[in-house]
Design a protein around this motif. Sequence first.
Motif, PDB file in Angstrom:
ATOM      1  N   SER A 152     -28.603-115.878  76.637  1.00 47.78           N
ATOM      2  CA  SER A 152     -27.569-115.079  75.975  1.00 47.78           C
ATOM      3  C   SER A 152     -27.385-115.516  74.529  1.00 47.78           C
ATOM      4  CB  SER A 152     -26.246-115.201  76.741  1.00 47.78           C
ATOM      5  OG  SER A 152     -26.360-114.661  78.036  1.00 47.78           O
ATOM      6  N   LEU A 153     -27.413-116.820  74.282  1.00 44.88           N
ATOM      7  CA  LEU A 153     -27.264-117.313  72.913  1.00 44.88           C
ATOM      8  C   LEU A 153     -28.463-116.938  72.058  1.00 44.88           C
ATOM      9  CD1 LEU A 153     -25.719-120.872  73.446  1.00 44.88           C
ATOM     10  CD2 LEU A 153     -24.580-118.813  72.634  1.00 44.88           C
ATOM     11  N   LYS A 203     -30.247-114.366  72.242  1.00 41.62           N
ATOM     12  CA  LYS A 203     -30.191-112.956  71.862  1.00 41.62           C
ATOM     13  C   LYS A 203     -29.438-112.763  70.553  1.00 41.62           C
ATOM     14  CE  LYS A 203     -30.365-110.684  76.401  1.00 41.62           C
ATOM     15  NZ  LYS A 203     -29.618-109.810  77.338  1.00 41.62           N
ATOM     16  N   GLU A 204     -28.524-113.681  70.246  1.00 37.19           N
ATOM     17  CA  GLU A 204     -27.651-113.519  69.085  1.00 37.19           C
ATOM     18  C   GLU A 204     -27.946-114.497  67.956  1.00 37.19           C
ATOM     19  OE1 GLU A 204     -25.713-110.996  69.127  1.00 37.19           O
ATOM     20  OE2 GLU A 204     -26.006-110.503  71.240  1.00 37.19           O
ATOM     21  N   LEU A 205     -28.452-115.686  68.291  1.00 37.53           N
ATOM     22  CA  LEU A 205     -28.663-116.740  67.304  1.00 37.53           C
ATOM     23  C   LEU A 205     -30.149-117.051  67.158  1.00 37.53           C
ATOM     24  CD1 LEU A 205     -25.958-119.337  68.470  1.00 37.53           C
ATOM     25  CD2 LEU A 205     -25.741-117.691  66.609  1.00 37.53           C
ATOM     26  N   ASN A 264     -35.509-109.063  61.810  1.00 42.84           N
ATOM     27  CA  ASN A 264     -34.453-109.971  62.261  1.00 42.84           C
ATOM     28  C   ASN A 264     -34.954-110.868  63.382  1.00 42.84           C
ATOM     29  OD1 ASN A 264     -32.581-108.975  60.440  1.00 42.84           O
ATOM     30  ND2 ASN A 264     -31.718-107.501  61.888  1.00 42.84           N
ATOM     31  N   ARG A 295     -34.710-109.417  72.581  1.00 38.95           N
ATOM     32  CA  ARG A 295     -33.660-108.802  71.774  1.00 38.95           C
ATOM     33  C   ARG A 295     -33.719-107.278  71.735  1.00 38.95           C
ATOM     34  NH1 ARG A 295     -31.927-112.082  66.506  1.00 38.95           N
ATOM     35  NH2 ARG A 295     -31.232-113.980  67.538  1.00 38.95           N
ATOM     36  N   ASN A 334     -25.086-113.372  81.222  1.00 40.21           N
ATOM     37  CA  ASN A 334     -24.291-114.444  80.631  1.00 40.21           C
ATOM     38  C   ASN A 334     -23.306-114.971  81.680  1.00 40.21           C
ATOM     39  OD1 ASN A 334     -22.319-115.969  79.216  1.00 40.21           O
ATOM     40  ND2 ASN A 334     -22.713-114.806  77.342  1.00 40.21           N
TER      41      ASN A 334
END
Length: 437
Positions: A115-116, A118-120, A392, A413, A423
């Motif tokens: 989960s992290l 996917k964002e960081l 990205n 992603r 999550n």
Amino acid sequence: MSLSTEALFTAALGLQAPWRVERAELSAAKKRIDFEVVCTERRLTCPHCGAPDQGIHESIERSWRHLDFFQFEAWLHAAIPRVACTACGKTSQVPVPWAREGSGFTLLFEALALSLCKELPVAHAARHLRADAKALWRRIEHYVKLARQKDDMSGVRHIGIDETSLRKGHEYVTAVHDLQQKRLLFVTEGRDHQTVNAFTQDLSEHGGSAQAISHVSMDMSAAYLKGAQQQLPQAAICYDRFHVAALAGKAMDEVRAAEFKSRPTAVAQALGELDRASRRSLSWAMRTHHASWNQRHIQAMYTLQRTNLQSARAWRMKGALREVYEAAAQGHGEEVARTGLTKWIGWAMRSRLEPFKRLARTLKTHFEGVIAGMQQGRSNAFVEAMNGLMQNAKRAARGFRTSRNFIAIAYLRLSKLKHLPANPFEYAAPRFAGLST
């Protein structure tokens, strides 16, 4: 009724019989809590053949990193039984419900890590979790592979094919997007016609059919065209607006750069009333839409358009091609698009601007695909957006040593995979149910 500390932690960890926490040891100095988990049964079902009531041959000590308890790093330790089966004659290790075999992390920790990531950026997620980045890359690859095996592509009809560069343009990957579901379908190394063949094979493995693809949006790559014609015989080929606009912008930049270099005196005289800052802003204003101009850009472009410079003609030609697309997008019909593009190609061929003459020849060669792209204008914005999202993803994979890592993070992603672990903080219970994929 009060619970013992061990029973409380057993419940908090979501453990069920025959597993329970026997001891918990907290170290404030190390900011760490260790849980000793034991199996309370002495006879178990054989993991290999399912025969019940088999004896335990031996136990092997194992440890797993778990989700933090408040600010404390948490670890699970357990002696894992190996069952000696009298039915099949094999000695097999019993699987534990909180971790997959061979992993040093619990399922919940791995779910949080995904989960992290996917964002960081993966390196940032690793620092946040106080874990090794290489270990996170292995988890991403493992779970992405499992999720893609279950991915359903049977409904794919409209696709976009694009390339993106790795490491300063020396290495490329080809990406295929589902333009209807707006998700990444496939990524592979290279950008030749064989990449389209690799996609159709992958599509077939996921329940899709090359014969069912009715629409392909792509750039004017001869390799992609060859691959699409060979592998996607039913598909209408169209070239999306983003790539055509990029070619027009490149042609305009070539004209401007050549003129400013070869005729500096004439350029200086034509733009004499502009100050130095306005001249520097001119190239940026030429590349962007007028809605984003400030007063300096407006003054610079006003001055440019009152000159006889080739740069002014090049900018007008770029804008005229945009107007052809806008007319098509407003629903004026295919005939309007054909007439507008034909007139623009004729103008470009007579312009005596070699970059635009080359572009005109390219558009004439791919005329039907360009018209199809105008009629399918709904996909253009997504193709452009997906290209940005791929960049990205590349930044998220900064420091990756192989294209395999980049491909894995792109799938994580952008593919909207439905079979990834959720999550753990989005669901309260059951703690380990459904995570052991």
